[in-house]
Design an enzyme around this catalytic site. Structure first.
Site, PDB file in Angstrom:
ATOM      1  N   ARG A  46       0.841  -1.202   0.000  1.00 27.71           N
ATOM      2  CA  ARG A  46       0.000   0.000   0.000  1.00 27.71           C
ATOM      3  C   ARG A  46       0.880   1.257   0.000  1.00 27.71           C
ATOM      4  NH1 ARG A  46      -1.860   1.528   4.697  1.00 27.71           N
ATOM      5  NH2 ARG A  46      -2.578  -0.538   5.357  1.00 27.71           N
ATOM      6  N   TYR A  98     -16.297  16.348 -15.787  1.00 27.00           N
ATOM      7  CA  TYR A  98     -16.641  14.929 -15.799  1.00 27.00           C
ATOM      8  C   TYR A  98     -17.738  14.671 -14.739  1.00 27.00           C
ATOM      9  CZ  TYR A  98     -16.158   9.908 -15.077  1.00 27.00           C
ATOM     10  OH  TYR A  98     -16.404   8.574 -14.943  1.00 27.00           O
ATOM     11  N   ASP A 170      -7.286  18.374 -14.690  1.00 31.47           N
ATOM     12  CA  ASP A 170      -7.580  17.021 -15.174  1.00 31.47           C
ATOM     13  C   ASP A 170      -7.121  16.952 -16.635  1.00 31.47           C
ATOM     14  OD1 ASP A 170      -8.765  14.682 -16.190  1.00 31.47           O
ATOM     15  OD2 ASP A 170     -10.440  14.791 -14.792  1.00 31.47           O
ATOM     16  N   LYS A 195      -8.193   5.690 -19.257  1.00 27.93           N
ATOM     17  CA  LYS A 195      -8.469   6.186 -20.597  1.00 27.93           C
ATOM     18  C   LYS A 195      -7.219   6.051 -21.482  1.00 27.93           C
ATOM     19  CE  LYS A 195     -12.280   7.018 -18.419  1.00 27.93           C
ATOM     20  NZ  LYS A 195     -12.634   8.295 -17.813  1.00 27.93           N
TER      21      LYS A 195
HETATM   22  C1  LIG Z   1     -13.132   8.729 -16.574  1.00 29.54           C
HETATM   23  C2  LIG Z   1     -12.744  10.059 -16.068  1.00 29.54           C
HETATM   24  C3  LIG Z   1     -12.517  10.260 -14.700  1.00 29.54           C
HETATM   25  C4  LIG Z   1     -12.702   9.170 -13.675  1.00 29.54           C
HETATM   26  O1  LIG Z   1     -11.823   8.114 -13.864  1.00 29.54           O
HETATM   27  P1  LIG Z   1     -12.146   6.568 -13.506  1.00 29.54           P
HETATM   28  O2  LIG Z   1     -10.885   5.883 -13.889  1.00 29.54           O
HETATM   29  O3  LIG Z   1     -13.325   6.166 -14.340  1.00 29.54           O
HETATM   30  O4  LIG Z   1     -12.444   6.509 -12.060  1.00 29.54           O
HETATM   31  C5  LIG Z   1     -12.108  11.537 -14.306  1.00 29.54           C
HETATM   32  N1  LIG Z   1     -11.954  12.537 -15.195  1.00 29.54           N
HETATM   33  C6  LIG Z   1     -12.186  12.361 -16.524  1.00 29.54           C
HETATM   34  C7  LIG Z   1     -12.007  13.490 -17.457  1.00 29.54           C
HETATM   35  C8  LIG Z   1     -12.589  11.116 -16.992  1.00 29.54           C
HETATM   36  O5  LIG Z   1     -12.827  10.959 -18.300  1.00 29.54           O
END
Ligand SMILES: *Cc1c(COP(=O)(O)O)cnc(C)c1O
Length: 378
Positions: A46, A98, A170, A195
């Protein structure tokens, strides 16, 4: 080292004695101590794990960060970053965010006494006006999801300079291959590694890449205490995904440009939102701060019926949530990613029941267009 090279060679196993070309999966929960008060540098997974560490160092190299933390999901990364703030804190956030981030802010952060105010961060004046003595962070997403609005990162950083306000960006849509927010003045970069970084729609992951060692240390404490760390096998998969990040981003972007321009020619498509179109309101800012436009396109069709027909008729393109993988996906923001956003707010932002979002993959562009053509036909 240039990004393409770093993607391929940047993940290193510090303990490599075999010459293995790939970082191994250190599938261990705990590590034995050589003696009292003596550690190999690894105690418990962890806190640290060699596979995850190799991935974290790779992302630090790509983003230009002092340190990076790898989480089990993107949302785990968002929720960890919110632990930096105390009750009474005011956070300014991009309104077109998001949906999961909004859900977290509204249902968890608010309950913890953190007040998130949503504004159009494309408009720098609105940010200036929103700052008050309790403001502790500006949380931006650029380009946004799903309307593809772009915030000028260095202009926001300029406003926050000399203030005790963190700029959190982000960077999921463009990845460090196309955009490096830390170099533009951001303090923390956030990723859903699920992603583009993973890139294959097969692994969940999240990242916080941090500019200052002091803030990184605070986040390390939150990380080890709350425990949403990325597992060794998933760390391996993301390292493997990043090896082809440059190739995937280039190909997906090239496909996206062709598809965006083709969509503009369709009678029943009423609007196309893609940062690479010269008609995009923040086209110039995109060129200034990013080296690419990415491969996310939203488009509006004439009616909700057409939208539903497209979703049900696509054959090659998958009707699925998520984005950033090799497969092209189509989503229906109003019912999927943004289902929890109040109707009035969605409307104000243009997220209506005729809006569709494409995450363009790396297939042949003509095959994708053929699929969209038959799906859009009346
Ligand atoms: C998918 C996404 C998230 C969240 O991520 P997860 O891996 O699904 O928890 C946050 N910000 C953006 C822009 C995203 O596309």
């Amino acid at each position: 080292m240039k990004a393409e090279t770093a993607c391929v060679h940047g993940a290193k196993d510090k303990n490599n004695t075999t010459g293995a070309a790939a970082v191994p999966i250190y599938q261990a929960a705990t590590f034995s101590h050589l003696g009292v008060n003596s550690s190999t540098g690894y105690d418990y997974s962890r806190l640290q794990n060699p596979t995850r560490e190799a991935l974290e160092n790779l992302v630090s190299m790509l983003e230009g960060a002092a340190d990076t933390l790898a989480f089990s999901t993107g949302m785990a990364a968002v929720s960890a970053v919110m632990e930096l703030f105390s009750p009474g804190s005011h956070i300014i956030a991009t309104d077109d965010l998001y949906g999961g981030s909004i859900r977290l802010f509204e249902n968890i952060s608010k309950k913890n006494g953190i007040n998130v105010q949503y504004i159009n961060t494309c408009n720098i004046g609105e940010i200036k006006d929103a700052i008050n003595e309790n403001t502790r962070a500006v949380f931006i997403e650029t380009p946004t999801n799903p309307m593809m609005r772009v915030t000028d990162i260095s202009s926001v950083a300029e406003i926050l300079r000399d203030k005790d306000i963190l700029l959190i960006a982000d960077n999921t849509f463009l990845t460090p291959y196309f955009q490096k927010p830390l170099n533009l003045g951001a303090d923390i970069v956030l990723h859903s590694g699920t992603k583009y970084l993973g890139g294959h729609n097969d692994t969940l992951a999240g990242f916080l890449a941090v500019k200052s060692p002091d803030i990184a240390e605070k986040l390390r404490f939150i990380f080890k205490t709350t425990g949403a760390c990325l597992a060794p096998f998933d760390s391996f998969l993301i390292i493997r995904g990043i090896k082809t990040l440059a190739l995937r981003m280039e190909k997906a972007q090239a496909n996206a440009a062709v598809i965006a321009n083709w969509l503009l020619t369709r009678d029943n498509v009423s609007a196309v939102y893609y940062t690479g179109l010269k008609t995009h309101p923040e086209y110039e800012i995109s060129i200034k701060q990013a080296s690419g436009f990415g491969a996310m396109i939203s488009f509006e069709v004439d009616t909700a019926e057409t939208a539903r027909r497209v979703l049900e008729r696509v054959k090659l393109i998958m009707f699925a949530e998520s984005l950033g993988g090799v497969e092209t996906l189509i989503t229906y923001p109003t019912l999927q990613t943004h289902a929890d956003v109040p109707a009035k707010e969605k409307e104000g932002r243009g997220i209506n029941d005729s809006l569709l979002r494409l995450s363009v993959g790396i297939e042949n562009a003509e095959d994708l267009i053929e699929d969209l053509r038959q799906a859009l036909e009346c």
